[in-house]
Design an enzyme around this catalytic site. Structure first.
Site, PDB file in Angstrom:
ATOM      1  CB  CYS A 114      -0.955   0.001   1.183  1.00 38.68           C
ATOM      2  SG  CYS A 114      -2.125  -1.355   1.108  1.00 38.68           S
ATOM      3  CG  HIS A 250      -3.128   3.743   2.134  1.00 39.36           C
ATOM      4  ND1 HIS A 250      -3.518   3.329   0.880  1.00 39.36           N
ATOM      5  CD2 HIS A 250      -3.171   2.641   2.923  1.00 39.36           C
ATOM      6  CE1 HIS A 250      -3.781   2.038   0.916  1.00 39.36           C
ATOM      7  NE2 HIS A 250      -3.581   1.591   2.144  1.00 39.36           N
ATOM      8  CG  ASN A 280      -6.411  -0.564   1.148  1.00 38.36           C
ATOM      9  OD1 ASN A 280      -5.724  -0.120   0.231  1.00 38.36           O
ATOM     10  ND2 ASN A 280      -5.896  -1.050   2.270  1.00 38.36           N
TER      11      ASN A 280
HETATM   12  N1  COA Z   1     -18.679  -8.453   8.852  1.00 35.60           N
HETATM   13  C1  COA Z   1     -19.184  -8.736  10.057  1.00 35.60           C
HETATM   14  N2  COA Z   1     -18.425  -9.067  11.111  1.00 35.60           N
HETATM   15  C2  COA Z   1     -17.096  -9.123  10.927  1.00 35.60           C
HETATM   16  C3  COA Z   1     -16.510  -8.842   9.689  1.00 35.60           C
HETATM   17  C4  COA Z   1     -17.359  -8.499   8.616  1.00 35.60           C
HETATM   18  N3  COA Z   1     -16.884  -8.203   7.385  1.00 35.60           N
HETATM   19  N4  COA Z   1     -15.161  -8.975   9.802  1.00 35.60           N
HETATM   20  C5  COA Z   1     -14.920  -9.316  11.072  1.00 35.60           C
HETATM   21  N5  COA Z   1     -16.076  -9.412  11.745  1.00 35.60           N
HETATM   22  C6  COA Z   1     -16.283  -9.740  13.158  1.00 35.60           C
HETATM   23  C7  COA Z   1     -15.096 -10.427  13.759  1.00 35.60           C
HETATM   24  O1  COA Z   1     -15.182 -11.795  13.509  1.00 35.60           O
HETATM   25  C8  COA Z   1     -15.261 -10.077  15.232  1.00 35.60           C
HETATM   26  O2  COA Z   1     -16.165 -10.975  15.777  1.00 35.60           O
HETATM   27  P1  COA Z   1     -15.899 -11.648  17.214  1.00 35.60           P
HETATM   28  O3  COA Z   1     -15.750 -10.497  18.151  1.00 35.60           O
HETATM   29  O4  COA Z   1     -17.115 -12.478  17.427  1.00 35.60           O
HETATM   30  O5  COA Z   1     -14.627 -12.414  17.028  1.00 35.60           O
HETATM   31  C9  COA Z   1     -15.943  -8.732  15.235  1.00 35.60           C
HETATM   32  O6  COA Z   1     -16.453  -8.543  13.896  1.00 35.60           O
HETATM   33  C10 COA Z   1     -15.091  -7.563  15.599  1.00 35.60           C
HETATM   34  O7  COA Z   1     -13.931  -7.579  14.818  1.00 35.60           O
HETATM   35  P2  COA Z   1     -12.742  -6.655  15.183  1.00 35.60           P
HETATM   36  O8  COA Z   1     -11.552  -7.214  14.507  1.00 35.60           O
HETATM   37  O9  COA Z   1     -12.714  -6.382  16.632  1.00 35.60           O
HETATM   38  O10 COA Z   1     -13.155  -5.297  14.478  1.00 35.60           O
HETATM   39  P3  COA Z   1     -12.314  -3.985  14.403  1.00 35.60           P
HETATM   40  O11 COA Z   1     -13.049  -2.890  15.037  1.00 35.60           O
HETATM   41  O12 COA Z   1     -10.881  -4.178  14.764  1.00 35.60           O
HETATM   42  O13 COA Z   1     -12.337  -3.693  12.819  1.00 35.60           O
HETATM   43  C11 COA Z   1     -10.983  -3.864  10.855  1.00 35.60           C
HETATM   44  C12 COA Z   1     -11.753  -4.611  11.932  1.00 35.60           C
HETATM   45  C13 COA Z   1     -10.334  -4.900   9.955  1.00 35.60           C
HETATM   46  C14 COA Z   1     -11.937  -2.987  10.070  1.00 35.60           C
HETATM   47  C15 COA Z   1      -9.913  -2.981  11.548  1.00 35.60           C
HETATM   48  O14 COA Z   1      -9.198  -3.740  12.491  1.00 35.60           O
HETATM   49  C16 COA Z   1      -8.958  -2.363  10.565  1.00 35.60           C
HETATM   50  O15 COA Z   1      -9.344  -1.575   9.722  1.00 35.60           O
HETATM   51  N6  COA Z   1      -7.646  -2.678  10.673  1.00 35.60           N
HETATM   52  C17 COA Z   1      -6.668  -2.114   9.787  1.00 35.60           C
HETATM   53  C18 COA Z   1      -6.781  -2.761   8.465  1.00 35.60           C
HETATM   54  C19 COA Z   1      -6.016  -2.047   7.420  1.00 35.60           C
HETATM   55  O16 COA Z   1      -6.072  -0.848   7.318  1.00 35.60           O
HETATM   56  N7  COA Z   1      -5.333  -2.816   6.599  1.00 35.60           N
HETATM   57  C20 COA Z   1      -4.666  -2.350   5.472  1.00 35.60           C
HETATM   58  C21 COA Z   1      -3.490  -1.547   5.825  1.00 35.60           C
HETATM   59  S1  COA Z   1      -2.758  -1.058   4.313  1.00 35.60           S
END
Ligand code: COA
Length: 323
Positions: A114, A250, A280
């Site tokens: 990225c 980004h 993204n």
């Molecule tokens: N739909 C519904 N539920 C989902 C899901 C989806 N698409 N993806 C994950 N979940 C669930 C998980 O299984 C978890 O359930 P559980 O608590 O029963 O295990 C719950 O939602 C919460 O997930 P969590 O990981 O705590 O959510 P979060 O607030 O951390 O958000 C992201 C997840 C991925 C959006 C966030 O962590 C993020 O954006 N991280 C950075 C990613 C990024 O920018 N990557 C690229 C960098 S270049």
């Protein structure tokens, strides 16, 4: 004469096919509300089966050349930032060079996921400053959809396909003002495609070469490293956020973008946001957002812009650019 690397023109391209959160909710256990509230994404563009990274790169590049009023024969350097090259080799930059009828100058790909576009722009900056290039074509292009596991709801909802391009030229007018890149391979496992040509030939044939991510750790790291990188760009130039017209971040997650804007006390009115419509797009995300804001007249000649990006590696950084 000061040799600046000046942005002469920009272009971008998105595949026609749009996949909304509701479309995804029909296929996997997710909802529009979950995806939008956690990431700010409503939809993403996905390349057609017979559409490849170089096809997206070509469209963006042609638009950037037209905007710069330059022809392919003016270009003496081609760099493509991509994690999803058409082929193992030749590089997508060589494929693009051939498509456009550019010949003879260096052409190569840059892999910093990225952060790839700002890595490519950093290289261009130095080529132009040293006199090695007079007119460079720099593209960020991805068909990230090809390295996603479409059954893994924790990753597949976040990404999309697209391309953005810039033509830069040696000039006595300002362009790229400073560049601050970083990487730390100790975090290689938090965001990766764990297979590759050399390590896992069988998995690739079985189509198991997909993105995996520790979302929470990546989130925390991105907020802290990107905030530091934007502060670094300001401090290196003795500027405050008041001197900056636009932040073009980004586009990984709206909450990451908001946290960085808060950290440097910048109003969201000065931040270019496309994530809702693009998701993204990895290396394409910054040049896509930049091109949109240049074309719709938000970003004006003479203005100062900070780019920042963060991705697998980890690799990240920031740049200060004057249009
Ligand atoms: N739909 C519904 N539920 C989902 C899901 C989806 N698409 N993806 C994950 N979940 C669930 C998980 O299984 C978890 O359930 P559980 O608590 O029963 O295990 C719950 O939602 C919460 O997930 P969590 O990981 O705590 O959510 P979060 O607030 O951390 O958000 C992201 C997840 C991925 C959006 C966030 O962590 C993020 O954006 N991280 C950075 C990613 C990024 O920018 N990557 C690229 C960098 S270049």
């Amino acid at each position: 004469m000061m040799r600046h690397a000046r942005v002469m023109g920009t272009g971008s391209y998105l595949p026609e096919n749009i996949v909304t959160n509701d479309d995804l909710a029909k296929r996997i256990d997710t909802t529009d509300d979950w995806i939008f509230s956690r990431s700010g994404i409503r939809q993403r563009h996905i390349a057609a089966r017979d559409e490849f990274t170089c096809d997206l790169a070509e469209q963006a590049a042609r638009r950037a050349l037209a905007a710069a009023s330059r022809s392919p024969k003016d270009v003496d350097l081609v760099i493509v930032a991509t994690t999803t090259p058409d082929q193992v080799f030749p590089s997508t930059a060589c494929l693009l060079q051939d498509r456009l009828g550019i010949r003879g100058g260096p052409a190569f790909d840059v892999q910093a996921v990225c952060a790839g576009f700002i890595y490519a722009l950093d290289i261009t900056y130095r080529y132009i400053q040293t006199g090695a290039s007079k007119c460079a074509l720099v593209v960020g292009a991805e068909t990230f959809s090809r390295i996603l596991n479409w059954e893994d709801r924790s990753t597949c909802v976040l990404f999309g396909d697209g391309a953005g391009a810039m033509v830069l030229e040696a000039s006595d007018q300002p362009g790229i003002i400073s560049s601050h890149l970083h990487a730390d391979g100790a975090y290689k496992e938090l965001l990766c495609v764990p297979t590759g040509v050399s390590t896992a030939y069988d998995q690739i044939l079985n189509r198991e070469a997909f993105t995996t991510m520790q979302g929470k750790e990546v989130f925390r790291w991105a907020v802290s490293a990107l905030g530091d990188a934007v502060v670094e760009a300001l401090e290196a130039n003795n500027l405050t956020e008041a001197d900056i017209d636009w932040l073009v971040p980004h586009q990984a997650n709206i909450r990451i973008i908001q946290a960085i804007a808060r950290r440097v006390d910048m109003s969201m009115d000065k931040v270019v946001v496309t994530i809702e419509r693009h998701g993204n797009t990895s290396a394409a995300s910054v040049p896509l957002a930049f091109d949109e804001a240049v074309r719709d007249g938000r970003i004006q000649p003479g203005q100062k812009i900070i780019f920042e990006a963060f991705g697998g590696g980890f690799a990240w950084g920031s740049m200060l650019v004057q249009l």
